[in-house]
Design an enzyme around this catalytic site. Structure first.
Site, PDB file in Angstrom:
ATOM      1  N   ALA A  24       0.813  -1.214   0.000  1.00  0.00           N
ATOM      2  CA  ALA A  24       0.000   0.000   0.000  1.00  0.00           C
ATOM      3  C   ALA A  24       0.847   1.264   0.000  1.00  0.00           C
ATOM      4  CB  ALA A  24      -0.924   0.004   1.217  1.00  0.00           C
ATOM      5  N   ALA A  27       1.691   2.783   3.537  1.00  0.00           N
ATOM      6  CA  ALA A  27       2.799   2.192   4.282  1.00  0.00           C
ATOM      7  C   ALA A  27       4.116   2.866   3.918  1.00  0.00           C
ATOM      8  CB  ALA A  27       2.881   0.696   4.015  1.00  0.00           C
ATOM      9  N   LYS A 108      -6.549   3.134  10.188  1.00  0.00           N
ATOM     10  CA  LYS A 108      -7.912   3.585  10.491  1.00  0.00           C
ATOM     11  C   LYS A 108      -8.739   3.549   9.202  1.00  0.00           C
ATOM     12  CE  LYS A 108      -7.163   7.149   8.020  1.00  0.00           C
ATOM     13  NZ  LYS A 108      -7.907   7.241   6.734  1.00  0.00           N
ATOM     14  N   ASP A 188     -12.651   7.594   5.274  1.00  0.00           N
ATOM     15  CA  ASP A 188     -11.277   7.933   4.907  1.00  0.00           C
ATOM     16  C   ASP A 188     -10.712   9.071   5.745  1.00  0.00           C
ATOM     17  OD1 ASP A 188      -8.941   7.527   3.237  1.00  0.00           O
ATOM     18  OD2 ASP A 188      -9.421   9.471   2.375  1.00  0.00           O
TER      19      ASP A 188
END
Length: 349
Positions: A24, A27, A108, A188
């Protein structure tokens, strides 16, 4: 006031041995630079496309790429896992990581809805493992100072709080626009604002409740919010206004607290490394403090490492995460939308 440097959690001598589920982008901006700077070991990454995992591992300095997520979780040399997958997969793979005996840091929102979060919390209970949600800003000295100023009484009686979490629109193909993947602006970015409201509740009698909300949906999907505004109130009656948008002209993560003796403004509470100012006091004599531009992700990894080593409790508790997701669900319901769908977690292995 302590300097930002004295507020960071000391890095224990034993580095973490980390695995990452998914190649991702987040990251590469969050956990990976923090781990590299601190001397933690990036053991392995896995992705749905093994070739992508190999490329990602080489790009970011992992020791290896694993063939799939399950193989990574079976790796005995990995003690903690970071889960930055699409929202709909956060809770499922966090549960599987716990079952595999790994500590887990989950992006999250930690789950698609409060019911799924409750199931995940039960999975973690009694395991002796750390389950942590990545509200990184809450570990930065800037947020700690917000609590200090509120607790000091320097603002007088607080009359209202406004929290904005807004970003420009992602591409139409972005998974954050997918209802099936638990997408939408609140999931988001609005979750930051609602978590902030939950965190500040310690000064106003506890968790706020959602009074009303209005959402603007995407033309392509009436169930996916491109923006949402909500009015909340704390148990002591203090009002909170929250705005969430994934369709804004510019990025904004601001906090304003107004009181009878002055106001407090934080231009960027989520990414203080971009703007570390905290401005507070009476309108004719405001004080500006700078709380340090060390990345909030670095403080988060310090806190996660300390929790894994048993040196401290992770600052964002499971209860706090659950309360935040209940606010997310309540905001959606108040706006006439359903909470995001979330599958039942797989049975324990």
């Amino acid at each position: 006031m302590p300097s930002p440097a004295t507020r960071s959690i000391p890095v224990p001598r034993r580095p973490l041995r980390l695995g990452v589920l998914g190649a991702a982008r987040i990251a590469g901006r969050s956990l990976i630079p923090a781990a590299t700077a601190a001397g933690d070991v990036l053991v392995a990454v896995a992705a749905r496309d093994p070739q992508r995992a190999r490329e990602y591992a080489a790009e970011h300095g992992f020791l290896r790429a694993e063939s799939d997520y399950a193989a990574l979780l079976r790796s005995p040399d990995i003690e903690a896992v970071y889960v930055p997958l699409v929202n709909s997969e956060h809770a499922e793979w966090a549960a599987r990581a716990l079952d595999a005996g790994k500590h887990v840091l989950v992006e999250k929102p930690i789950a698609a809805n409060a019911d799924q979060m409750e199931a995940l919390a039960r999975r973690a209970a009694g395991s002796g493992l750390v389950l942590a949600e990545a509200f990184h800003y809450a570990m930065h000295p800037l947020w700690l100072r917000v609590h200090e100023v509120l607790g000091s009484g320097q603002l007088g009686t607080v009359q209202g709080i406004t929290i904005r979490s807004e970003i420009p629109a992602p591409a139409d193909s972005d998974p954050r626009w997918s209802l099936a993947l638990a997408g939408g602006s609140v999931m988001d970015v609005g979750c930051y604002a609602l978590h902030a409201a939950e965190s500040l509740g310690a000064h106003f009698g506890g968790t706020p409740r959602v009074v009303s909300a209005t959402a603007l949906a995407r033309p392509e999907d009436a169930e996916v919010d491109r923006s949402l505004t909500a009015e909340l109130t704390y148990p002591d009656g203090t009002p909170v206004h929250v705005s969430s948008s994934m369709d804004a002209a510019d990025m904004e993560f601001s906090l304003r607290i107004t009181g009878t003796a002055g106001a407090l403004d934080v231009p960027d509470f989520v990414l203080p490394q971009l703007d570390d100012r905290l401005i507070f006091g009476p309108a004719d004599a405001p004080i500006t403090e700078h709380l340090g531009t060390r990345a909030s992700f670095d403080f988060q990894l310090d806190a996660f490492r300390a929790a894994v080593r048993g040196d401290a409790t992770f600052p964002v508790s499971i209860t706090e995460s659950l309360h935040t997701l209940r606010l997310v669900d309540a905001a959606y319901r108040a706006a006439g939308l359903a909470p995001r769908p979330g599958a039942e977690l797989s049975a324990r292995v």
